[in-house]
Design an enzyme around this catalytic site. Structure first.
Site, mmCIF file in Angstrom:
data_model
loop_
_atom_site.group_PDB
_atom_site.id
_atom_site.type_symbol
_atom_site.label_atom_id
_atom_site.label_comp_id
_atom_site.label_asym_id
_atom_site.label_seq_id
_atom_site.Cartn_x
_atom_site.Cartn_y
_atom_site.Cartn_z
ATOM 1 N N GLY B 487 69.125 -15.773 -34.005
ATOM 2 C CA GLY B 487 69.807 -16.333 -32.847
ATOM 3 C C GLY B 487 70.348 -15.311 -31.879
ATOM 4 O O GLY B 487 71.121 -15.645 -30.972
ATOM 5 N N ALA B 712 81.113 -5.409 -30.708
ATOM 6 C CA ALA B 712 80.415 -6.122 -31.779
ATOM 7 C C ALA B 712 79.833 -5.158 -32.811
ATOM 8 O O ALA B 712 79.555 -4.000 -32.521
ATOM 9 C CB ALA B 712 79.301 -6.981 -31.186
ATOM 10 N N VAL B 715 75.970 -8.288 -38.069
ATOM 11 C CA VAL B 715 76.592 -9.240 -39.002
ATOM 12 C C VAL B 715 75.613 -9.828 -40.007
ATOM 13 O O VAL B 715 76.020 -10.561 -40.899
ATOM 14 C CB VAL B 715 77.259 -10.406 -38.242
ATOM 15 C CG1 VAL B 715 78.303 -9.887 -37.277
ATOM 16 C CG2 VAL B 715 76.236 -11.271 -37.511
ATOM 17 N N GLU B 717 73.593 -8.657 -42.529
ATOM 18 C CA GLU B 717 73.423 -8.280 -43.926
ATOM 19 C C GLU B 717 74.688 -8.383 -44.796
ATOM 20 O O GLU B 717 74.607 -8.775 -45.960
ATOM 21 C CB GLU B 717 72.807 -6.876 -44.002
ATOM 22 C CG GLU B 717 71.291 -6.978 -44.011
ATOM 23 C CD GLU B 717 70.542 -5.854 -43.345
ATOM 24 O OE1 GLU B 717 71.029 -5.368 -42.303
ATOM 25 O OE2 GLU B 717 69.478 -5.478 -43.857
#
Lengths: 756, 756
Positions: B487, B712, B715, B717
Site C-alpha cells: 500500500g 517515517a 514498518v 518487517e
C-alpha cells in the site's frame, strides 16, 4: 563538422531492422483479450435524412455482437473533426459513419456492416466551393457552423494573421473570413511598373499513408476512462480529445502512441473519441482499423484551394505589392487553413504593401485536415509562378529576381517577430549553381523545359521534456513523449550520444505511454527535432554530469579531471584509472548504494523559430500531342541548418518531393456533383510510382539556426512546398503555357496548349 | 501532526476499488496473441538420476505444442535460485522442474504434464541439517556448491558480520561458515553472575501469498531480449537476472512489474530466467503461473534454523556477554541467512562481548529465500526467551531488564555505524503501560499466561528516483520504479500531495515498466517508503517550484508571493488573482507554449538507517490435557517514526503479527526422511485463520527518524519478529515450560508439559 563524433554522420535508422523484418508491431497487430472488432456503416449520400436503420440481418450474422447507432451512445455533439460521432437523423457527407458493427473478428464485422440496411431520404447537397457561396445556396449547417478548432495549429500553420471572424453573421456556408493589410496596397499597385496576377486551383489531395488510421481502446470501468493505442501523431493531444469526449479528466485516459506507418498531418485526431465512447459503452476493448476505402472516404485530406495572387514590381525588380485572396473548401467542418494559405503566399518576400484575404467555406464533403506544409504547395504554386512571369516581364533572371526580394535575417517575419538567422538567399544561391539550372537553355534547345521555385516554412514550436537514464550495461535510455514519423529517434540517439559521450549503438530509444512519458507535443510543423532535440541534449548532459559526479567521488578527483572514452570514465592522463560507465550506474542501482540513480532530465521551450527553405529545379518534357508531362529530373536543394543525420534528411527531401510530384501531376480527390468520391481507391486515386517520381537529386545547404540542436532546423515540410511550382514553371519554360490548376494531367495540359 | 494536511491522516488505499471489484489485472489475467501456457513436470525424488523422459503421450494430447527438457534449451548453469533451469541428468530436490509442457491453453498444459513419463534411478538424499553435517554424509553437490548470490541482501539482511568463508575446503555440505567476535566472550561469561542458554529450532516456513508466482515472457527476435510481466518484488532486479541468463544486455530486457498479490520476500527472482529462455527458444510468448501445489513444492520458503543462544549478566542485570551459534538448512542452494540470524540475535542489546557464529548447510530440498524479516522470528525467539529467563533468575521485571540493556541512539550498531535516532526504549515503555501487560498477574491467576517480547529491524537502504508531472486537469502524476506490496502508493500520494499542495485525490500513481520508470530497487527490507518517500517529496517539490515559476511569470510577481490553494495558484492576499493548476500546466503543453513542461524529478540515496522496533504482548491459555495453545490476545506496539498513513501502518502491524502467529503455532514445511514434502497443500500446510489469529490490538509509537520522509521509518518487517517469542514467553508464564521449537503445536507442548 569534424568536431562531432556522431552529429552529421549518415546513420541508418535504429528501428530499421524491426521494420523491415516485420517485428515492429503496429496498432492493427494488437490483440487484447475479449477485444471486439469494429466496422463502420458509412453514408452513401452527401446529404440525406436517415429514415431507418435495420440491423437485424447483421445481428443474426455469425460473430456479430452489437450494432450501435447514435442512439446507443451518449449524446456528444461533434463540434470538430476530433469529436466525430455517429450520424444523428441526418447524414451530411458521403462516408459519414452511420452505425458501427462490433464482432468477435474483423471479417465478421465487415460482413455485418454489409448487412446493415440504412434507409435514406436524399436531400440536395453542396459539393463545391462555387456552389457553397452561390446566391441561394443550400445551407450545409442550417443551425450554424460548429466552431471546434481545426488542427492546423499543430502543423505550425498559425503563424500570424487575424483570427477567424467570429462575428454573428447571417447564415451561410462561409465559416470564416480573414483580412490582413499592411501599407497601402492600392497605391502600391498604382505605382508598380509590372503587375502579374492569376488564379490558381488545387483540389482536395489525400495524405494516403501506407498504414491506414486505426485505434484500439480498452475501457477502465472504475473511472470511465480508458487506455488507447493508436497510430497517432499526438498522443498527448489524443489524450485530451478523448477525455473531453468521455467527460473525464485527461489523467484517466492513457494513450499509447504506436509505431506510425505514415501520417503527414492526417493523424492528429479523428475517431479516437468515438472509438473510446464505443468501448466504454460496451465495456470491452474495441479495435477499429480503417480499410483503404474508408481511409479515402472518411478521413481528412487537404482542402481544395483557390488562390488569386497578384504581385507588383518596380522596373528594377523591387517587389512593392503582394495580394492574395484565398477560398478554401474545407468540407463539412470549418478550418482556418484558407487564411494560412493567404499568409504563406506572402511570408518570405520583402514587400511593404500587403493585402491577404481568405474565405473558408463548408461543403457536404468529408472534413479536411493538415497535409505536410498545409496549403503551401498551392500558395507557392501561385507566388512562384507569378515570380517567374514577372521575371520574364522585367527581363530579369528568375533567380536574381527572387534573390533581390528574398527575406533575410532580421527582416520582419509573418509571426510579428523579426526573422532569426535564415538561409533563403543561400538556398537560392546554391540552386543557381545547380547543373540542372545552369543547363536550362540547353534543355530547352532539346524541346524540354526547366523550372525553378522555392518554398519556405516558418517551423513550429512546442515545449517538451526528455529523460535520459544510464543502465548497468552502459546503455543510455532516452525517453521522449512524441511519436516517430520521420526517423527522428535516430537523430535523437545521435544527439544523446554526442552530448553524453557514448556510441550511438549504446543509446536505446524508449517509447512510453502518456502516463510514463515526459511531455512532448504532436509531431508536425517540422518542429520535433528542432525543439525536442534540445531537451534530449540537456537530459544527456544532465546524465553525463551525474555520471561524472559519481566517478569523481569514486576516484577522489574533480569531475573536470574526468573524461568519457570508449564507454569508460577515466582520469585525464591516467587511462589506467578508469571505470566502465555501466559499473558507475550499477553503484546507484543496488541495495545500500550511496549515489542517486543516474536519471537525467532536460526540458525546452524555445520561442525562436527557425524558418527553412527548399528550392527545387524540375526538368520536364511535354508531349504536345497528348499533353503528357514527363518529369525528367528533379533537384531538391534544401537548407537544413545542420543535417544531424544526412540519411534521414535526404529521406525527407526525397519523400517530400515525391509527394510534391503527386500534387503537381497526379493526385486529386475528385467528387461528382452529388458529392460522391470518384477516386475512392488506390486504383482511382493516382499517386506517383517510383518511375514517375524519379530521379530526384538532393543537395543539402547548411546555415545553422540560432536555437536548434547543433544548429539544426526542421526539415519535414519544406521539400513538398515548391515542387508544384517548379514543375509548372518547367512546363511554361518548355511550352510557354502557364498551368494554374493541379494535377497537371495530360488532358488539362493539352487543353492549355490548345488555348496557346 | 496538525501541521500536516495529508500526512498522518488515515487514507484508504487508492487502488482498493480496483482490487475489490476485480478490475485490477494480475499476471495470470494477461493474455497475449499466440501465447503458450506452460506447466512444469516436477521431480518426484529428492535425489535420482534421470534415465529417460518420454513425452510422446503428452505431445499427442490435444493442445500440447511442445515438451522441452534441458536438452532443448541453451546450457545455462544454475548458479543460484534466480537461474534455476530444467534438471540435467540428475534431480536434486523434490519439486525440481524436469520438463516443461507448452500448450495453447492452461488445461491442456496441465494434462500434458501429467502424461510426461520420467524414469528415475533413485539415489540417497540428504534431507536434514543433521544429516548434512553428519560424518560420512552424502554430498549434495559432489562437484562443489554453487556460489550464486542469495537474495537476503535485498531484504536488508546484510547489516554486518564477516563475509561467508570462501576458502577452499574439503568437499562437504557446508556452504559457508562465519564468525564474528567482539571483546572476550570467555572471560565475560566467567565474570557473569547469571548465564542463560538454550537451543531453538524453527522449520522451513512458507510465505504463502494469496497470489502464486507467475510470469509472462514475450521474446524480441531482433535482439534476443524480451519483455516480461511478472508478480515480482524487484522489476529492475529481474531485468538484470533475466539478461544474465539470456546473455543479452539488460537494456534489451523490459520488465513490467505487475500488481503483486502478496510476496513477503518470496518474489525476488526464481523462474524468470527459465521462462525467458523458454520463450526465446520457442519464439512465442509463454505464460507460467504456478499452481498452489507448485508454489509450496518448488519455490523458496524460509530456511530451517537452529540457534544456540547464550547470555551472561551481572547481578544488577547488566548484559555483558551474548553468544549465538546458528545452523541454517538452506535447501539445495547456498544462502547467507544463517550468519544474518546470528547477527540479529545480538543487534539491539548493549553487550561489550559478542561471539556470533553460523554454519549454512545445503540439503536435497527446495531452495530457500527471504521471508519478511528473514531469520528474525527465530533469532528473537532465542534472545527474548533468554531475556525472560534471565529476568526470572535475576528477579527483575522482564521489561526493566530489557530497558536496562536496550540499544539507544548513538550506541554502536551492527552495521559498524552508530545508531541514528532509535526508539527501542520508547517502544518498551509504551508496551510496559499496555493493559495486557499490566494485568498479567491477574491473567495468570485465571490460569492463563502473558508474555512480552521485542523485535528490532535495521532497515534497508537503496537509491531511487521519482518523477512528478502536472497534467492539464490539475492532476499530479507520480512515477516510481518499484512494485507495491503493502500500500505504499497511497503513502506516496500523501507525501506528494503534502509536498506539492494538492489533495490526495488529485494524485495519480503511475506504474511503468523498467524502460520507462525511474530506478527503484526491490521492495523489501522495509525500505520502500523510508527511502523512496524522499525521492517522491523532492519530485513533488520540484514540480511545485516549476509550477510557481510559471505562475510568477504570468502574474509578474515573485514566486515567494504565490501560494497553492484549492487547486489554484494565487497571489498571496489577492484571491482574485489566481489560476487553476491545470491551466498553468496547459500553458506548457501546447503548440507555441513558452514554458517548459512541468516535470519534477527527485532522487535519494540516503545512507542513514532508521531501525525500528516492535514489541508484542501475548495472552494465552494452554490446555493442560491436550497441549493446545489458545491465543487470547495479542497487542502489537510498534515504533514507526511517523505513520504517514495510519491505516496501512496498522495493516502491516496486523499482517505481520498474523504471520508471526503462524510461525509460533501453526506453520511448518514438513519433509519425510526421503525429502518428500508432507505439507504440500493448504489442506496440510496450516496457516492461522481469522479466528486463530485474532484479536490483535495495535498501538503506534512515533519517534521520528532523522532521514525518513517526515520522520517515517519502514514498518513492514518489525511486526513479524517478536510474535513467536511473545507467545513462547506467555506459554512459559502460563505453564512454566520453555518452548524451544516451532510451531508450538499441541503435541509438542504436551510433550514439554510432560517433561515438566
Amino acid at each position: 563538422m569534424s568536431d562531432f563524433s556522431f552529429v552529421g554522420k549518415p546513420t541508418p535508422v535504429i528501428d530499421g531492422p524491426a521494420k523491415v523484418t516485420g517485428n515492429l508491431k503496429y496498432t492493427a497487430d494488437l490483440k487484447l483479450a475479449r477485444m471486439l472488432h469494429a466496422r463502420f456503416v458509412l453514408s452513401t449520400y452527401a446529404h440525406a435524412n436517415i429514415t431507418g436503420v435495420d440491423a437485424s440481418a447483421a445481428l443474426a450474422a455469425p460473430g456479430v455482437e452489437r450494432v450501435l447507432t447514435c442512439d446507443d451512445l451518449p449524446d456528444v455533439t461533434p463540434s470538430s473533426r476530433a469529436r466525430l460521432m455517429l450520424a444523428r437523423d441526418r447524414v451530411i457527407f458521403v462516408g459519414q459513419p452511420v452505425a458501427i458493427v462490433l464482432a468477435d473478428n474483423a471479417a465478421a464485422a465487415a460482413d455485418g456492416a454489409e448487412l446493415v440496411e440504412v434507409e435514406y431520404e436524399p436531400l440536395d447537397a453542396v459539393t463545391s466551393m462555387d456552389e457553397a457561396v452561390a446566391e441561394g445556396a443550400n445551407i450545409v449547417w442550417p443551425t450554424g457552423i460548429p466552431t471546434g478548432a481545426g488542427d492546423e495549429a499543430a502543423h505550425g500553420a498559425d503563424t500570424g494573421g487575424e483570427a477567424d471572424d467570429d462575428e454573428e453573421e447571417e447564415i451561410s456556408n462561409i465559416a470564416g473570413q480573414t483580412k490582413m493589410e499592411t501599407g497601402d496596397i492600392n497605391s502600391a499597385f498604382a505605382q508598380a511598373d509590372v503587375i502579374v496576377e492569376r488564379t490558381f486551383d488545387t483540389p482536395m489531395v489525400h495524405q494516403s499513408s501506407i498504414e491506414t488510421q486505426g485505434w484500439v481502446a480498452q475501457p477502465n470501468p472504475l473511472n470511465g476512462g480508458l487506455t488507447m493505442w493508436g497510430s497517432v501523431q499526438s498522443p498527448f493531444g489524443v489524450r485530451q480529445d478523448v477525455a473531453d469526449v468521455l467527460g473525464v479528466p485527461e489523467s484517466d485516459v492513457t494513450v499509447n502512441g504506436m509505431p506510425v506507418g505514415g501520417a503527414f498531418g492526417a493523424k492528429f485526431g479523428l475517431y479516437e473519441g468515438l472509438v473510446g465512447l464505443v468501448a466504454t459503452t460496451v465495456g470491452r476493448p474495441v479495435s477499429l482499423i480503417l480499410t483503404r476505402g474508408e481511409e479515402l472516404l472518411t478521413t481528412n485530406p487537404a482542402p481544395a484551394l483557390r488562390i488569386h495572387g497578384k504581385l507588383g514590381f518596380k522596373g528594377d525588380g523591387t517587389l512593392i505589392a503582394m495580394q492574395s485572396d484565398v477560398t478554401a473548401d474545407t468540407g463539412i467542418y470549418p478550418s482556418g487553413l484558407g487564411s494560412f494559405a493567404a499568409m504563406q503566399f506572402a511570408s518570405f518576400y520583402r514587400s511593404p504593401n500587403l493585402l491577404l484575404e481568405s474565405t473558408n467555406v463548408v461543403t457536404n464533403k468529408q472534413s479536411v485536415g493538415a497535409y505536410r506544409a498545409p496549403t503551401s504547395p498551392t500558395a507557392f504554386m501561385a507566388v512562384e509562378t507569378l515570380f517567374d512571369e514577372a521575371a520574364a516581364a522585367l527581363d530579369m533572371d528568375p533567380v536574381e529576381l527572387r534573390l533581390k526580394n528574398a527575406a533575410r535575417t532580421g527582416d520582419p517575419a509573418p509571426d510579428g517577430e523579426d526573422f532569426s538567422v535564415i538561409g533563403m538567399v543561400e538556398t537560392l544561391e546554391a540552386a543557381r549553381e545547380h547543373p540542372l539550372w545552369k543547363n536550362r537553355e540547353e534543355s530547352r534547345s532539346k524541346g524540354r523545359g526547366v523550372g525553378i521555385a522555392i518554398g519556405g516554412w516558418m517551423g513550429g514550436l512546442e515545449p517538451g521534456a526528455s529523460v535520459c537514464k544510464l543502465n548497468r550495461d552502459g546503455v543510455l535510455q532516452v525517453q521522449i513523449g512524441t511519436a516517430d514519423l520521420s526517423g527522428t529517434p535516430t537523430s535523437f540517439a545521435q544527439l544523446a550520444a554526442e552530448a553524453y559521450g557514448v556510441d550511438v549503438d549504446k543509446v536505446r530509444f524508449v517509447y512510453s505511454d502518456t502516463d510514463s512519458a515526459p511531455y512532448g507535443g504532436g509531431v508536425g510543423g517540422s518542429k520535433t527535432l528542432y525543439t525536442l532535440g534540445n531537451a534530449v541534449i540537456r537530459a544527456a548532459e544532465d546524465a553525463r554530469r551525474q555520471t561524472l559526479a559519481i566517478a569523481a567521488e569514486e576516484f577522489e578527483v574533480s569531475a573536470e579531471d574526468l573524461e568519457i572514452v570508449d564507454g569508460r570514465v577515466q582520469v585525464r592522463g591516467f587511462p589506467d584509472r578508469s571505470v566502465a560507465l555501466g559499473d558507475l550506474a550499477g553503484k546507484a542501482m543496488t541495495f545500500g548504494g550511496k549515489y542517486d540513480p543516474i536519471h537525467g532530465t532536460g526540458s525546452q521551450s524555445v520561442t525562436d523559430r527557425a524558418p527553412s527553405f527548399c528550392a527545387q529545379i524540375a526538368e520536364v518534357a511535354v508531349d504536345e500531342e497528348t499533353g503528357e508531362v514527363d518529369l525528367l529530373n528533379l533537384a531538391v536543394v534544401q537548407e537544413v541548418g545542420r543535417a544531424i543525420n544526412p540519411l534521414t534528411v535526404e529521406g525527407q527531401m526525397q519523400g517530400g518531393a515525391v509527394q510534391g510530384v503527386g500534387w503537381a501531376l497526379y493526385e486529386e480527390m475528385r467528387y461528382d456533383e452529388e458529392g460522391q468520391l470518384l477516386s475512392g481507391s488506390w486504383m482511382d486515386y493516382a499517386m506517383p510510382d517510383a518511375v514517375q517520381a524519379s530521379p530526384i537529386q538532393t543537395q543539402i545547404v547548411e546555415v545553422p539556426s540560432v536555437s536548434g540542436p547543433f544548429g539544426a532546423r526542421g526539415v519535414g515540410e519544406p521539400p513538398v512546398i515548391p515542387t508544384v511550382a517548379a514543375i509548372a514553371n518547367a512546363v511554361a519554360h518548355a511550352t510557354g503555357v502557364r498551368m494554374t490548376q493541379t494535377p497537371m494531367t495530360a488532358p488539362r495540359v493539352l487543353e492549355a496548349l490548345k488555348g496557346r
